[in-house]
Enzyme design. Structure first.
Site, PDB file in Angstrom:
ATOM      1  N   ARG A  17       0.829  -1.217   0.000  1.00  0.00           N
ATOM      2  CA  ARG A  17       0.000   0.000   0.000  1.00  0.00           C
ATOM      3  C   ARG A  17       0.861   1.265   0.000  1.00  0.00           C
ATOM      4  NH1 ARG A  17      -3.778  -0.554   4.910  1.00  0.00           N
ATOM      5  NH2 ARG A  17      -1.944  -1.622   5.733  1.00  0.00           N
ATOM      6  N   GLU A  18       1.924   1.232  -0.780  1.00  0.00           N
ATOM      7  CA  GLU A  18       2.834   2.379  -0.824  1.00  0.00           C
ATOM      8  C   GLU A  18       2.129   3.654  -1.294  1.00  0.00           C
ATOM      9  OE1 GLU A  18       5.491  -1.228  -1.924  1.00  0.00           O
ATOM     10  OE2 GLU A  18       3.373  -0.651  -2.033  1.00  0.00           O
ATOM     11  N   LYS A 117     -20.321   4.047  -6.757  1.00  0.00           N
ATOM     12  CA  LYS A 117     -19.658   2.805  -7.144  1.00  0.00           C
ATOM     13  C   LYS A 117     -19.431   2.724  -8.650  1.00  0.00           C
ATOM     14  CE  LYS A 117     -19.276   0.842  -3.150  1.00  0.00           C
ATOM     15  NZ  LYS A 117     -18.836  -0.414  -2.613  1.00  0.00           N
ATOM     16  N   ILE A 431     -23.634   6.026  13.065  1.00  0.00           N
ATOM     17  CA  ILE A 431     -23.835   4.845  12.219  1.00  0.00           C
ATOM     18  C   ILE A 431     -23.105   3.615  12.756  1.00  0.00           C
ATOM     19  CG2 ILE A 431     -23.618   3.969   9.851  1.00  0.00           C
ATOM     20  CD1 ILE A 431     -25.768   6.147  10.327  1.00  0.00           C
ATOM     21  N   GLU A 484     -16.872   0.054  17.836  1.00  0.00           N
ATOM     22  CA  GLU A 484     -16.220  -0.943  16.969  1.00  0.00           C
ATOM     23  C   GLU A 484     -14.693  -0.919  17.022  1.00  0.00           C
ATOM     24  OE1 GLU A 484     -17.961  -0.913  13.049  1.00  0.00           O
ATOM     25  OE2 GLU A 484     -19.973  -0.617  13.832  1.00  0.00           O
ATOM     26  N   TRP A 561     -18.953  -7.637  -0.522  1.00  0.00           N
ATOM     27  CA  TRP A 561     -17.644  -7.094  -0.172  1.00  0.00           C
ATOM     28  C   TRP A 561     -16.624  -8.186   0.144  1.00  0.00           C
ATOM     29  CZ3 TRP A 561     -19.047  -2.188   3.202  1.00  0.00           C
ATOM     30  CH2 TRP A 561     -19.730  -1.288   2.374  1.00  0.00           C
ATOM     31  N   CYS A 643     -25.451   3.162   1.913  1.00  0.00           N
ATOM     32  CA  CYS A 643     -24.564   4.235   1.446  1.00  0.00           C
ATOM     33  C   CYS A 643     -24.834   4.577  -0.011  1.00  0.00           C
ATOM     34  CB  CYS A 643     -23.108   3.802   1.538  1.00  0.00           C
ATOM     35  SG  CYS A 643     -22.522   3.446   3.180  1.00  0.00           S
ATOM     36  N   GLU A 665     -27.179   7.733   3.309  1.00  0.00           N
ATOM     37  CA  GLU A 665     -26.206   8.775   3.003  1.00  0.00           C
ATOM     38  C   GLU A 665     -26.858   9.792   2.075  1.00  0.00           C
ATOM     39  OE1 GLU A 665     -21.785   9.067   0.948  1.00  0.00           O
ATOM     40  OE2 GLU A 665     -22.459   7.193   1.805  1.00  0.00           O
ATOM     41  N   HIS A 694     -16.795  11.542   4.658  1.00  0.00           N
ATOM     42  CA  HIS A 694     -15.612  11.306   3.826  1.00  0.00           C
ATOM     43  C   HIS A 694     -14.724  12.539   3.763  1.00  0.00           C
ATOM     44  CE1 HIS A 694     -18.628   8.354   2.297  1.00  0.00           C
ATOM     45  NE2 HIS A 694     -17.588   7.562   2.465  1.00  0.00           N
TER      46      HIS A 694
END
EC number: 2.1.1.14
Length: 753
Positions: A17-18, A117, A431, A484, A561, A643, A665, A694
């Site tokens: 994940r650079e 999406k 949420i 969570e 997912w 969402c 959302e 976001h």
């Protein structure tokens, strides 16, 4: 006719994940722009080299993006919303980040572009905005610079460009309404300019992506393709590229276009190769998308060979991934914790490149011996006890209609719930997740690595849950969550506690911008060996007199997912998960948890791309949710969360979920989404999101009040809840406290009238 291979795109983020780390360092002001750009150059060079070493003939260039490739296309075309524009009209990487993250050039907050999406995948794009009389010009030459980079490294390249019709299809009109398709003639000169620049560089083929061609498009949009491609022909060869579905319904439109080749997705589409060969112009190249770019399973190359062999030698042919490999993790070889049997069932992006090389070689030579060897683990998997659980299959077969029905209708349940919870008007909640601080992530990582024992880990998690409850009580929220802290990801966490899933160490795929996810892999029948969330929900509830929500991820979202099995239907997987989580609802209820949220943000995104296929999907998707929830008693309040949805076309199904409360959302769309609920006369309670999580921007009390008043014009105030758009996991505590304080204040002001 030598057969070549190619990929439609490659993962961008880097094995470790650079890209994510470089982006976030730059955004935080800890590194320079040049340092960020250097990471991009290094990743592109590495990924081209990896594909070349794996045997790929034509390398994709232009598949790299700093945020997402649709936003890159917007900048290429000079399509920058006025609120994000530099005064001098210039465009740079900061312009791109401002559109994605919500900033004006001054540094002040400015609404981010809407995010949604990418077709029916888990990848997101920033929705292009169009205004009447808009001008377009070539302002962002990232594609050309990257082509120069790749050519300088000696690569044989195939630039990738999002096509003009699909680009317009993906966008939205802002302000005065007009037909966005009318902008086609305005953007085509920019495309012509780009293609001319590529021709100057000696480029032979350009992959021009038009995935909208797999949809059931209005006739006006189908008719737009011919004049568009008439304008683009002649400078380079165009490979018209489609994916995620078949093209047969739109083949008459496609075959009339002046292009030189067509890429089709032969994994997700139902196109017949012989029929395609017969109907395509004889001088066209066919790019056969045989290797699934959206899943992690090793391909049955014997089957793939049989699918394509009859047209070998009859026309120019390339073999390819079905879509960009962006949707697949990068490299299986670094997964050291998967046991050998399970690992032999998988292929990640680099292994898929090897599959393409093997398939190309066999198609060119006719020697098929290597195919059987590659496909052997697939045969073994079909009979593995790790795949099949007779008890699960028996329980699934025994489901009746009664299993998906609550005891009473909503009106009866609502009365019981009001009597139990006695909530005020405009009840406030969140949420589910609270900021995942460095301390929380370190705690989980230390435990995972074995540097922390179970007792100390549990003590640490309990402390963070306690802090979340204290914070919420201090803020004056009405319905609380435990925050969570124990969950790394809303799907991965459940997958880790359900039989039938496996996990990777580095199986990251990009979701949007710098956000990456590590989807679980469904390898077999799904069941719940023990309660998953009950202990922490019960602990959180013991700390407060206010109701604490139990938090579950719904069956359709866990399916959508995750990387699903390919040997059973998606319906079967969803219902197996629903039965497992049904037991969790019963256990939460027995532990005294009176409000249980079953998140289904993915319900709409799981829709098939063609509307004619929707009804069957929605029927089993809704049934899976109801199987999950229907065990709850009348005075247990079931919430669900969704969402970035366009709801108007699935309102019947949203209502059929029969959740007592739905949170959605809506802030980025300025409450537009509530129109659907108003027109449908949605009967249950709704929490329209009042601010965008976001973005780090803190909404004012006045802003939130205005949104809620707008909502109350559409939905009766007594059925409205007050909440953010989504979970707060990715935010920091300072902005979270400030935003929630303003949200609570807005609700209190409205209660006072």
């Amino acid at each position: 006719m030598t057969i070549l291979n190619h990929t439609l795109g490659f993962p961008r983020v880097g094995l470790r994940r650079e890209l994510k780390k470089a982006q976030e360092s730059y955004w935080a002001g800890n590194s320079t722009r040049e340092e960020l750009l250097a990471v991009g150059r290094e990743l592109r060079a590495r990924h081209w080299d990896q594909q070349k070493q794996a045997g790929i003939d034509l390398l994709p260039v232009g598949d790299f993006a700093w945020y997402d490739h649709v936003l890159t296309t917007s900048l290429l075309l000079g399509n920058v919303p006025a609120r994000h524009q530099n005064k001098d009209g210039s465009v740079d990487i900061d312009t791109l980040f401002r559109i994605g993250r919500g900033r004006a050039p001054t540094g002040e907050p400015a609404a981010a572009a809407e995010m949604t999406k990418w077709f029916n995948t888990n990848y997101h794009y920033m929705v292009p905005e169009f205004v009447k009389g808009q001008q377009f010009k070539l302002t962002w030459t990232q594609l050309l610079e990257e082509v120069d980079e790749a050519l300088a490294l000696g690569h044989k390249v195939k630039p990738v460009l999002l096509g003009p019709v699909t680009y317009l299809w993906l966008g939205k009109v802002k302000g005065e309404q007009f037909d966005r398709l009318s902008l086609l003639n305005d953007i085509l000169p920019v495309y012509q300019q780009v293609l001319a620049e590529l021709a100057k560089r000696g480029i032979e083929w350009v992959q021009i992506d038009e995935p909208a061609l797999v949809l059931e498009l209005p006739q006006a949009w189908l008719d737009a393709y011919k004049p568009a491609y008439d304008a683009l022909q002649g400078q380079v060869k165009l490979l018209l590229t489609t994916y995620f579905e078949g093209v047969t319904p739109n083949l008459d439109t496609i075959t009339a276009l002046p292009v030189q080749g067509l890429h089709v997705d032969l994994v997700h589409g139902k196109d017949d190769v012989a029929e395609l060969h017969k109907r395509l112009p004889s001088d066209w190249l066919l790019s056969a998308g045989l290797i699934n770019g959206r899943n992690v399973w090793r391909a049955d190359l014997t089957e793939k060979y049989a699918q394509i062999k009859d047209i070998v030698g009859k026309r120019d042919l390339w073999v390819a991934s079905s879509c960009s490999l962006l949707h697949s993790p990068i490299d299986l070889s670094v997964e050291t914790r998967l046991d050998a049997e399970v690992k032999s069932w998988f292929a990640f992006a680099l292994q898929k490149c090897h599959e393409l090389a093997l398939l190309r070689d066999v198609l060119n030579s006719g020697d098929t011996a290597a195919l059987a060897e590659w496909s052997a683990p697939i045969q073994a998997r079909r009979h593995s006890t790790r795949v099949h659980n007779p008890a699960v299959e028996k329980r699934l077969a025994a489901i009746t209609a009664q299993d998906s029905q609550r005891t009473n209708v909503y009106e009866v349940r609502a009365e019981a719930q009001r009597a139990r919870f006695k909530l005020p008007a405009w009840p406030t909640t969140t949420i589910g997740s609270f900021p995942q601080t460095t301390e929380i992530r370190t705690l989980r990582l230390d435990f995972k690595k074995g540097n922390l024992d179970a007792n100390n880990y549990r003590t640490g998690i309990a402390e963070h849950i306690k802090q979340a409850i204290v914070e919420q009580e201090r803020l004056g929220l009405d319905v609380l969550v435990h925050g969570e802290a124990e969950r790394n990801d809303m799907v991965e966490y459940f997958g880790e506690h359900l039989d039938g899933f496996v996990f990777t160490q580095n199986g990251w795929v990009q979701s949007y911008g710098s956000r990456c996810v590590k989807p679980p892999i469904v390898i077999g029948d799904v069941s719940r060996p023990a309660p998953i969330t009950v202990e922490w929900a019960k602990y959180a509830q013991s700390l407060t007199d206010k109701p604490v929500k139990g938090m579950l991820t719904g069956p359709v979202t866990i399916l959508c997912w995750s990387f699903p099995r390919e040997d059973v239907s998606r319906e079967t997987i969803a219902k197996q998960i629903a039965l497992a989580l049904r037991d969790e609802v019963a256990d939460l209820e027995a532990a005294g948890i009176g409000i249980i949220q079953i998140d289904e943000p993915a319900l709409r995104e799981g829709l098939p791309l063609r509307r004619s296929d929707w009804d069957a999907y929605l029927q089993w998707g809704v049934e899976a949710f109801r199987i999950n929830a229907a065990v709850a008693k009348d005075d247990t309040q079931i919430h669900t969360h969704m969402c970035y949805c366009e709801f108007n076309d699935i309102m019947d199904s949203i209502a059929a979920l029969d959740a007592d409360v739905i949170t959605i959302e809506t802030s980025r769309s300025d409450m537009e989404l509530l129109e659907s609920f108003e027109e449908f006369d949605y009967p249950n309670e709704i929490g329209p999101g009042v601010y965008d999580i976001h973005s780090p921007n803190v909404p004012s009390v006045e802003w939130i009040e205005a949104l809620l008043k707008k909502a109350a014009k559409r939905i009766p105030a007594e059925r409205l809840w007050v909440n953010p758009d989504c979970g707060l996991k990715t935010r920091g505590w300072p902005e979270t406290r400030a935003a929630l304080a303003n949200m609570v204040q807005a609700a209190q002001n409205l209660r006072r009238g």
